[in-house]
Design a protein around this motif. Structure first.
Motif, PDB file in Angstrom:
ATOM      1  N   ASN A  36       0.823  -1.205   0.000  1.00  0.00           N
ATOM      2  CA  ASN A  36       0.000   0.000   0.000  1.00  0.00           C
ATOM      3  C   ASN A  36       0.860   1.259   0.000  1.00  0.00           C
ATOM      4  OD1 ASN A  36      -2.288  -1.513   0.035  1.00  0.00           O
ATOM      5  ND2 ASN A  36      -2.505  -1.478   2.262  1.00  0.00           N
ATOM      6  N   VAL A  37       0.284   2.284  -0.590  1.00  0.00           N
ATOM      7  CA  VAL A  37       0.900   3.600  -0.601  1.00  0.00           C
ATOM      8  C   VAL A  37      -0.087   4.533   0.073  1.00  0.00           C
ATOM      9  CG1 VAL A  37       1.759   5.449  -2.085  1.00  0.00           C
ATOM     10  CG2 VAL A  37       2.074   3.080  -2.762  1.00  0.00           C
ATOM     11  N   GLU A  80      -2.333   7.701   1.147  1.00  0.00           N
ATOM     12  CA  GLU A  80      -3.117   8.622   0.316  1.00  0.00           C
ATOM     13  C   GLU A  80      -2.331   9.918   0.079  1.00  0.00           C
ATOM     14  OE1 GLU A  80      -5.762   9.647  -2.294  1.00  0.00           O
ATOM     15  OE2 GLU A  80      -5.780   7.681  -1.344  1.00  0.00           O
ATOM     16  N   ARG A 140       0.092   9.226  -2.720  1.00  0.00           N
ATOM     17  CA  ARG A 140      -0.634   9.133  -3.986  1.00  0.00           C
ATOM     18  C   ARG A 140      -1.002  10.536  -4.488  1.00  0.00           C
ATOM     19  NH1 ARG A 140      -2.129   4.278  -5.304  1.00  0.00           N
ATOM     20  NH2 ARG A 140      -3.977   4.755  -6.506  1.00  0.00           N
ATOM     21  N   GLN A 141      -1.479  11.361  -3.550  1.00  0.00           N
ATOM     22  CA  GLN A 141      -1.856  12.734  -3.899  1.00  0.00           C
ATOM     23  C   GLN A 141      -0.622  13.514  -4.360  1.00  0.00           C
ATOM     24  OE1 GLN A 141      -4.902  13.891  -4.148  1.00  0.00           O
ATOM     25  NE2 GLN A 141      -4.229  15.931  -4.742  1.00  0.00           N
ATOM     26  N   ARG A 189       0.229  12.445  -7.929  1.00  0.00           N
ATOM     27  CA  ARG A 189      -0.719  12.999  -8.905  1.00  0.00           C
ATOM     28  C   ARG A 189      -0.454  14.493  -9.137  1.00  0.00           C
ATOM     29  NH1 ARG A 189      -3.632   9.325 -10.923  1.00  0.00           N
ATOM     30  NH2 ARG A 189      -4.523   7.623  -9.719  1.00  0.00           N
ATOM     31  N   ALA A 204       3.344   2.462  -6.020  1.00  0.00           N
ATOM     32  CA  ALA A 204       2.114   3.035  -6.588  1.00  0.00           C
ATOM     33  C   ALA A 204       2.039   2.628  -8.054  1.00  0.00           C
ATOM     34  CB  ALA A 204       2.122   4.550  -6.422  1.00  0.00           C
ATOM     35  N   ASP A 254      -0.354   1.706 -10.078  1.00  0.00           N
ATOM     36  CA  ASP A 254      -1.377   2.285 -10.952  1.00  0.00           C
ATOM     37  C   ASP A 254      -0.977   3.682 -11.440  1.00  0.00           C
ATOM     38  OD1 ASP A 254      -1.643   3.156  -8.298  1.00  0.00           O
ATOM     39  OD2 ASP A 254      -3.780   3.629  -8.558  1.00  0.00           O
ATOM     40  N   ILE A 255      -0.431   4.477 -10.552  1.00  0.00           N
ATOM     41  CA  ILE A 255      -0.003   5.829 -10.944  1.00  0.00           C
ATOM     42  C   ILE A 255       1.205   5.745 -11.871  1.00  0.00           C
ATOM     43  CG2 ILE A 255       0.932   8.028 -10.099  1.00  0.00           C
ATOM     44  CD1 ILE A 255      -0.796   7.623  -7.593  1.00  0.00           C
TER      45      ILE A 255
END
Length: 135
Positions: A2-3, A5, A8-9, A12, A49, A51-52
């Motif tokens: 897991n990363v 939030e 992840r933010q 992005r 991460a 997916d990113i």
């Protein structure tokens, strides 16, 4: 794995800044190294991460590794190179014409000198044509 939030933010937001050409922490090139540095996270966190990272890879595959600024710069450089090439060719053509004109002028000067010498040897003087035209 897991990363968070927050990470992840950060990724992005970093992607958005890089895409927009507004990096805060890097040179703005579309590299993974710039992505995690721009996000202010570790490479290991970025690698988790997936997916990113996949989105980033897809964006880079579709748009290339050059930023808009780099693409604009490269277009400007290509345009300037073409203008330089054109001006260089124009200068070369003018140089050839100048050389030809100098050759003709030298030949005319030589002929004029020979005619003056011929006239001097036969009549003893050179007549000014402007004074003759006035009569």
């Amino acid at each position: 794995m897991n990363v968070s939030e927050a990470a992840r933010q950060a990724l992005r937001e970093a992607m958005d800044r890089l895409k927009a050409g507004n990096p805060l922490r890097t040179d703005g090139a579309f590299t993974k190294e710039n992505l995690y540095k721009e996000a202010g996270i570790s490479r290991a966190t970025m690698n988790r991460a997936t997916d990113i990272r996949a989105e980033w890879d897809q964006y880079v595959a579709e748009h290339g590794r050059r930023t808009e600024g780099e693409a604009r710069r490269d277009t400007d450089i290509d345009s300037l190179r073409k203008r330089l090439r054109d001006k260089t060719e124009e200068c070369a053509a003018l140089r050839r014409k100048l050389h030809a004109a100098a050759t003709v002028i030298a030949a005319l000067h030589h002929d004029n000198q020979a005619l003056r010498e011929h006239l001097d040897s036969h009549s003893g003087k050179v007549i000014n044509l402007d004074s003759q035209r006035a009569k």
